[in-house]
Design a protein around this motif. Structure first.
Motif, PDB file in Angstrom:
ATOM      1  N   TYR A   1       0.810  -1.219   0.000  1.00 44.62           N
ATOM      2  CA  TYR A   1       0.000   0.000   0.000  1.00 44.62           C
ATOM      3  C   TYR A   1       0.847   1.274   0.000  1.00 44.62           C
ATOM      4  CZ  TYR A   1      -3.652  -3.361   0.829  1.00 44.62           C
ATOM      5  OH  TYR A   1      -4.512  -4.438   0.696  1.00 44.62           O
TER       6      TYR A   1
ATOM      7  N   VAL B   1      -6.436   0.970   7.634  1.00 48.85           N
ATOM      8  CA  VAL B   1      -6.807   2.301   7.124  1.00 48.85           C
ATOM      9  C   VAL B   1      -6.739   3.342   8.243  1.00 48.85           C
ATOM     10  CG1 VAL B   1      -8.661   3.651   6.067  1.00 48.85           C
ATOM     11  CG2 VAL B   1      -8.145   1.345   5.224  1.00 48.85           C
TER      12      VAL B   1
ATOM     13  N   ALA C   1      -3.248   4.361   8.307  1.00 43.70           N
ATOM     14  CA  ALA C   1      -2.937   5.241   7.186  1.00 43.70           C
ATOM     15  C   ALA C   1      -3.437   6.658   7.445  1.00 43.70           C
ATOM     16  CB  ALA C   1      -3.546   4.680   5.900  1.00 43.70           C
TER      17      ALA C   1
ATOM     18  N   LEU D   1     -12.066  11.238   1.282  1.00 40.55           N
ATOM     19  CA  LEU D   1     -11.556  10.215   0.379  1.00 40.55           C
ATOM     20  C   LEU D   1     -12.135  10.390  -1.019  1.00 40.55           C
ATOM     21  CD1 LEU D   1     -11.372   9.007   3.362  1.00 40.55           C
ATOM     22  CD2 LEU D   1     -11.442   6.774   2.261  1.00 40.55           C
TER      23      LEU D   1
ATOM     24  N   PHE E   1      -6.242   6.337  -4.965  1.00 36.85           N
ATOM     25  CA  PHE E   1      -6.473   4.957  -4.550  1.00 36.85           C
ATOM     26  C   PHE E   1      -6.240   4.010  -5.725  1.00 36.85           C
ATOM     27  CE2 PHE E   1      -8.778   7.566  -1.580  1.00 36.85           C
ATOM     28  CZ  PHE E   1      -8.488   6.972  -0.357  1.00 36.85           C
TER      29      PHE E   1
ATOM     30  N   THR F   1      -8.083   0.625  -2.953  1.00 38.58           N
ATOM     31  CA  THR F   1      -7.198   0.442  -1.815  1.00 38.58           C
ATOM     32  C   THR F   1      -6.178   1.563  -1.721  1.00 38.58           C
ATOM     33  OG1 THR F   1      -5.692  -0.949  -3.107  1.00 38.58           O
ATOM     34  CG2 THR F   1      -7.475  -2.064  -1.942  1.00 38.58           C
ATOM     35  N   PRO F   2      -5.599   1.800  -0.533  1.00 37.53           N
ATOM     36  CA  PRO F   2      -4.654   2.921  -0.386  1.00 37.53           C
ATOM     37  C   PRO F   2      -3.464   2.800  -1.338  1.00 37.53           C
ATOM     38  CG  PRO F   2      -5.316   2.083   1.762  1.00 37.53           C
ATOM     39  CD  PRO F   2      -5.849   1.113   0.755  1.00 37.53           C
TER      40      PRO F   2
ATOM     41  N   LEU G   1      -0.446   7.938   0.800  1.00 39.78           N
ATOM     42  CA  LEU G   1      -1.268   8.697   1.740  1.00 39.78           C
ATOM     43  C   LEU G   1      -2.041   9.849   1.098  1.00 39.78           C
ATOM     44  CD1 LEU G   1       1.334   8.901   4.663  1.00 39.78           C
ATOM     45  CD2 LEU G   1      -0.513   7.232   4.362  1.00 39.78           C
TER      46      LEU G   1
ATOM     47  N   LEU H   1      -5.781  10.369   1.961  1.00 41.28           N
ATOM     48  CA  LEU H   1      -6.167  10.377   3.377  1.00 41.28           C
ATOM     49  C   LEU H   1      -5.761  11.672   4.051  1.00 41.28           C
ATOM     50  CD1 LEU H   1      -4.834   6.792   3.665  1.00 41.28           C
ATOM     51  CD2 LEU H   1      -7.222   7.363   4.108  1.00 41.28           C
TER      52      LEU H   1
END
Length: 430
Positions: free
Chosen positions: A131, A381, A384, A400, A407, A423-424, A427, A430
């Motif tokens: 990630y 998460v 994160a 987000l 992502f 998915t991440p 960063l 976020l």
């Protein structure tokens, strides 16, 4: 399917046959060029809390007008393979169930001093690499406190955590050095609630995943008096009152007509609240809350230097029966109802994470075990969010959606029922 090699993404396009609306096919698109969803995200936070544009419906009818059914057409059954064991029993009405799923096809390793080469399952370097998170060599997360909210007591929580962190060379996080705090629902250092083996494994999983992905974060473990949603919600409130920057929740309950009364527990301006979407393949609460970041599940595999993800069929998803769609969420698979997945992370126990829990649970041996479920995603998460250090700007998951290109799109392209935005990928989202 999203294929990533190191910090770069290899765009691989696979033709996918989707069975009906919202099926989980596989398709790869590079981050930053993912298909735009049909609803624009706000550029700035409005003066009022995001999601408040529509009032809570209270006891809305079983389906909201114009909504897709709670399980989407074309969805595969959410049955688990025979070698996957749920460590958590069913919960009565008004209570939640923990979500840890053990992969019993991989034998536990009993030696607490086992080396990483002897330990099965995804390890800290795997999770941070997949990630693109900073990892143990970075100072990111310093000064941030992430709260883990679970039910009942795990007397060995700190001892098991110490073994996990030592095995992977992570810095000490203990009561002695002020990094770790374990409190009861009232915020006191005891008396703690009754011990519970099933929830203790959930606690071990949550603490280990948080440590793996944010090794510099301080940890606040809040143990609710029971698994009732009232007690768990009160524990979320307690965590925020005690200064948590982010709060992680790995549990689910079937939706019911009065769930809107629980919403106040998850509405904390400036404190991201992450929640597992569940492991039953249907919409669950509190994943349906409009004030949380709900984390669905993927299967995460590695071949050489590349990480590949596909949607995990058993991950909770679908359209809430009782709560309206916040304005910042695209209609996507739902119309007026809340779609119960915002983002996703590894959950499939077949590609599960390494956890240290030195206790036999539900007949399954303890030690170093491989565990999955959407339990993994909530603390990952949350970590994160803490690494990004941007919680004060976040009142709900709207942030987000305003940064959706940050992502990894999984499948199908764009916002979808199983993995939400994806998915991440570092960063940035976020």
């Amino acid at each position: 399917m999203s294929v990533r090699c190191g910090s770069k993404v290899l765009a691989v396009f696979l033709i996918t046959i989707l069975a009906g609306c919202g099926g989980a096919g596989m398709r790869a698109v590079p981050p930053g060029s993912r298909a735009a969803s049909s609803a624009a995200a706000p550029a700035d936070a409005p003066a009022t809390l995001p999601g408040d544009a529509q009032g809570l419906p209270g006891d809305a009818p079983a389906t909201l007008p114009g909504d897709a059914p709670a399980t989407l057409p074309g969805d595969a059954p959410a049955t688990l393979p025979g070698n996957i064991v749920s460590l958590c029993p069913e919960a009565p009405a008004g209570s939640a169930r923990c979500l840890a799923l053990q992969n019993t096809g991989i034998a536990p390793v009993s030696d607490p001093h086992a080396t990483p080469l002897e330990i099965h399952g995804l390890q800290p370097a795997d999770l941070t690499g997949a990630y693109e998170l900073p990892g143990a060599t970075s100072a990111a997360g310093t000064g941030q406190t992430v709260a883990i909210v679970d039910a009942y007591d795990d007397p060995a929580a700190e001892a098991d955590l110490a073994i996990y962190r030592a095995a992977f060379g992570l810095p000490e996080c203990s009561t002695a050095n002020g990094c770790f705090r374990r409190v009861d629902q009232a915020g006191s250092l005891g008396p703690y609630p009754a011990p519970n083996r099933q929830w203790a494994t959930e606690i071990a999983l949550d603490l280990d995943v948080l440590s793996a992905t944010c090794p510099n974060c301080h940890i606040l473990l809040v143990e609710a008096n029971s698994a009732s949603l009232d007690d768990l919600g009160a524990s979320v409130d307690r965590a925020v009152a005690m200064g948590a920057n982010v709060v992680s929740n790995s549990y689910d309950a079937f939706e019911w007509s009065g769930e809107a009364a629980e919403e106040s527990h998850y509405r904390h301006a400036g404190v991201p609240i992450t929640v597992s979407s569940g492991d039953r393949g249907v919409p669950m609460y509190p994943a349906a809350s409009r004030y949380v970041t709900s984390v669905g599940g993927t299967t995460l595999t590695r071949a050489g230097g590349s990480w590949t993800e596909t949607a995990w069929q058993s991950g909770g998803h679908g359209c809430s029966y009782y709560l309206w769609r916040p304005y910042w969420q695209p209609p996507g698979p739902c119309h007026n109802a809340r779609s119960t997945v915002d983002v996703a992370a590894v959950a499939d126990p077949q590609t599960g994470v390494a956890v240290y829990d030195d206790f036999t649970n539900s007949g399954q041996a303890g030690g170093w075990i491989v565990v999955g479920g959407t339990s993994v995603g909530a603390p990952l998460v949350a970590a994160a969010y803490a690494l990004a250090g941007n919680g004060r700007a976040i009142n709900s998951a709207w942030y987000l959606y305003a940064h959706r290109s940050a992502f990894n799109d999984v499948a199908p392209a764009g916002f979808d029922a199983y993995t939400g935005l994806g998915t991440p990928h570092g960063l940035g989202g976020l």
